[in-house]
Design an enzyme around this catalytic site. Structure first.
Site, PDB file in Angstrom:
ATOM      1  N   SER A 161       1.090  -1.165   0.134  1.00 13.28           N
ATOM      2  CA  SER A 161      -0.294   0.014  -0.110  1.00 13.28           C
ATOM      3  C   SER A 161       1.333   1.233  -0.230  1.00 13.28           C
ATOM      4  CB  SER A 161      -1.113  -0.141   0.831  1.00 13.28           C
ATOM      5  OG  SER A 161      -1.104   1.535   1.663  1.00 13.28           O
ATOM      6  N   LYS A 177       0.861  -3.459   4.820  1.00 15.97           N
ATOM      7  CA  LYS A 177       0.188  -3.872   3.877  1.00 15.97           C
ATOM      8  C   LYS A 177       0.734  -4.862   2.962  1.00 15.97           C
ATOM      9  CE  LYS A 177      -3.969  -2.857   3.224  1.00 15.97           C
ATOM     10  NZ  LYS A 177      -5.798  -3.005   3.815  1.00 15.97           N
ATOM     11  N   GLU A 208      -7.481 -10.500  -5.364  1.00 13.99           N
ATOM     12  CA  GLU A 208      -9.123 -10.374  -5.460  1.00 13.99           C
ATOM     13  C   GLU A 208      -9.437  -9.711  -7.574  1.00 13.99           C
ATOM     14  OE1 GLU A 208      -8.610  -6.626  -3.195  1.00 13.99           O
ATOM     15  OE2 GLU A 208      -6.576  -7.976  -3.392  1.00 13.99           O
TER      16      GLU A 208
END
Ligand code: ARG
Length: 475
Positions: free
Chosen positions: A278, A284, A291
């Protein structure tokens, strides 16, 4: 300027808007190799049947080879005015070789030409997808072997249900995508009839040899009905529906990967190559690849929906509506291919935290069924009664704030006096999975047997595939 192909009948050229809605060259240029293969097969057949001179056929072949190299080198002058790949190639052929080019379209129409090209493209895509699914199966089988006895929670309703092995869970996907492969193979089998020679819709008065062109292009036989041959797009619908189902399988798996990667689960770690960070939160590690595979299912299913809508209500034979088939199929099948590759990379690189998985498997009274089964086996209790006894023990453990295995003998006997210390032997998660040896069950020895079975299947598939592809490649 009137159109070069049908200028005889027209005084005026098309409106710019007409060209915008009509031209398909921006996408059907992907069919160039298939179009050239089809034209070569057609020219050779015309020559063999005495409809075209051998010399003309030879010049056509040479011209088409030049065109193929021009397209591959990026020097081919594509023109939207010439609408589509068929007319672009034919016009270029005319420039390159002159008069013989104008004879190539004898006993042929763009209707059977495009159906042939498109089938050849879909067939190649199916062969590629078949190999990719096999590759994903091989990666899953490898991981299943590695994690044959790693214990994890098995879920129903995403609630802890019973312990399973991670290997068994991975092998479930080997079965699922094995059925996807079978659907694609089935589609390929039905697809493999040649439309070439159906001409516009009614066949032709020329003495053509449809068996020869079918054979040259690797088809099993010519399609039996000329109207059907040029109107059929169910091969494309079938390919997309198999693709939509396969994509939905990949989407389910992606969802699991996303859940397993979360800090709260922490069951697996994806390789750096398939994770992202991130820009603001340094800690992160996002499973973007999973996804995106999950999301792309929407595209593949959308392509199927779109083509079903295009085809519904079309009268026989060809209608221009059918030009809308290509972008959906190209995008749908290429998207699935990308997802398969990405999934294979993720599976090959994933690492399981087996200690964390096993600890999670023990929570949520996951061996309650094993306790009930013990009562049935040892105390000869009817299963429904055993279920009730176990339910009371779970409630008791909950009030004590402990696991079933940590209940005292006194607590156990307060619910069912015939319980003995032996019951503890079935309460561990490892005991639980090891005991599930019924056919198809999760026991590590079952997983290893299934791994061996699939390794054999994949090996012999590969041998057959290599043999088949050397047999059916069009020349
Ligand atoms: N570009 C057309 C298609 O993709 C080729 C067939 C055109 N046939 C016709 N009768 N206009 O469908």
């Amino acid at each position: 300027m009137t159109n070069r192909m049908w200028g005889g009948r027209f005084a005026d050229g098309p409106d710019a808007l007409m060209e915008a809605i009509n031209a398909s060259i921006s996408f059907d240029r992907h069919l160039y190799a298939q179009d050239i293969a089809g034209s070569k097969a057609h020219a050779s057949m015309l020559a063999a049947a005495g409809i075209l001179s051998g010399e003309d056929a030879q010049r056509i072949h040479q011209g088409l080879d030049t065109i193929a190299s021009e397209i591959e080198a990026g020097t081919f002058p594509f023109s939207a005015e010439l609408e589509d790949i068929h007319m672009n190639i034919e016009a270029r052929l005319k420039t390159l070789i002159g008069e013989p080019a104008a004879r190539l379209h004898t006993a042929r129409s763009r209707n059977d030409q495009v159906a042939t090209d498109f089938k050849l493209w879909v067939r190649d895509a199916l062969d590629n997808i078949d190999a990719q699914i096999a590759g994903l199966q091989a990666a899953l089988v490898d991981k299943a072997e590695l994690y044959a006895d790693a214990v994890m929670p098995g879920f129903t309703h995403l609630q802890s249900a019973q312990p399973v092995t991670f290997g068994h869970h991975l092998m479930a996907y080997v079965e699922m995508i094995g059925r996807d492969r079978a659907r694609f193979l089935d589609c390929r089998r039905r697809l493999n009839e040649s439309p070439l020679g159906a001409a516009a819709l009614a066949g032709t008065s020329f003495p053509i040899d449809r068996d020869a062109t079918a054979q040259a292009l690797g088809f099993d036989r010519p399609a039996a009905n000329s109207l059907d041959a040029v109107s059929d797009r169910d091969f494309a619908l079938e390919a997309l529906s198999a693709a939509a189902i396969a994509a939905s399988h990949l989407s389910r798996f992606s969802e699991e990967i996303v859940i397993w990667c979360s800090a709260q689960f922490g069951f697996i770690r994806l390789p750096d190559r398939f994770s992202t960070g991130s820009s603001i939160m340094p800690q992160k590690r996002n499973p973007d690849a999973a996804e995106l595979v999950r999301a792309k299912t929407g595209r593949v299913t959308g392509a199927l929906q779109a083509l079903l809508m295009v085809m519904k209500g079309l009268p026989l034979a060809y209608s221009k509506d059918m030009q809308e088939d290509k972008e959906q199929v190209f995008d749908g099948l290429q998207t699935l291919s990308l997802c398969l590759e990405v999934m294979t990379g993720m599976v090959a690189g994933l690492q399981a935290d087996t200690a964390k998985m096993e600890a999670a498997a023990a929570s949520g009274f996951a061996t309650a069924t094993d306790l009930a089964d013990w009562c049935v086996r040892v105390l000869d209790m009817p299963f429904r009664d055993a279920h009730h006894v176990t339910g009371r023990l779970v409630a008791l453990a909950e009030t004590r704030g402990c696991d079933l295995a940590d209940l005292s003998m006194e607590d156990l006997r307060s619910v069912e006096p015939r319980l003995t210390d032996d019951v503890r032997s079935v309460l561990g998660v490892r005991d639980s999975v090891t005991s599930r040896v019924s056919y198809g069950g999760t026991a590590p020895e079952n997983v290893r047997r299934e791994v061996r079975r699939w390794q054999d299947i994949l090996k012999s598939d590969k041998r057959q595939h290599d043999k088949a592809s050397s047999r059916t490649r069009p020349q």
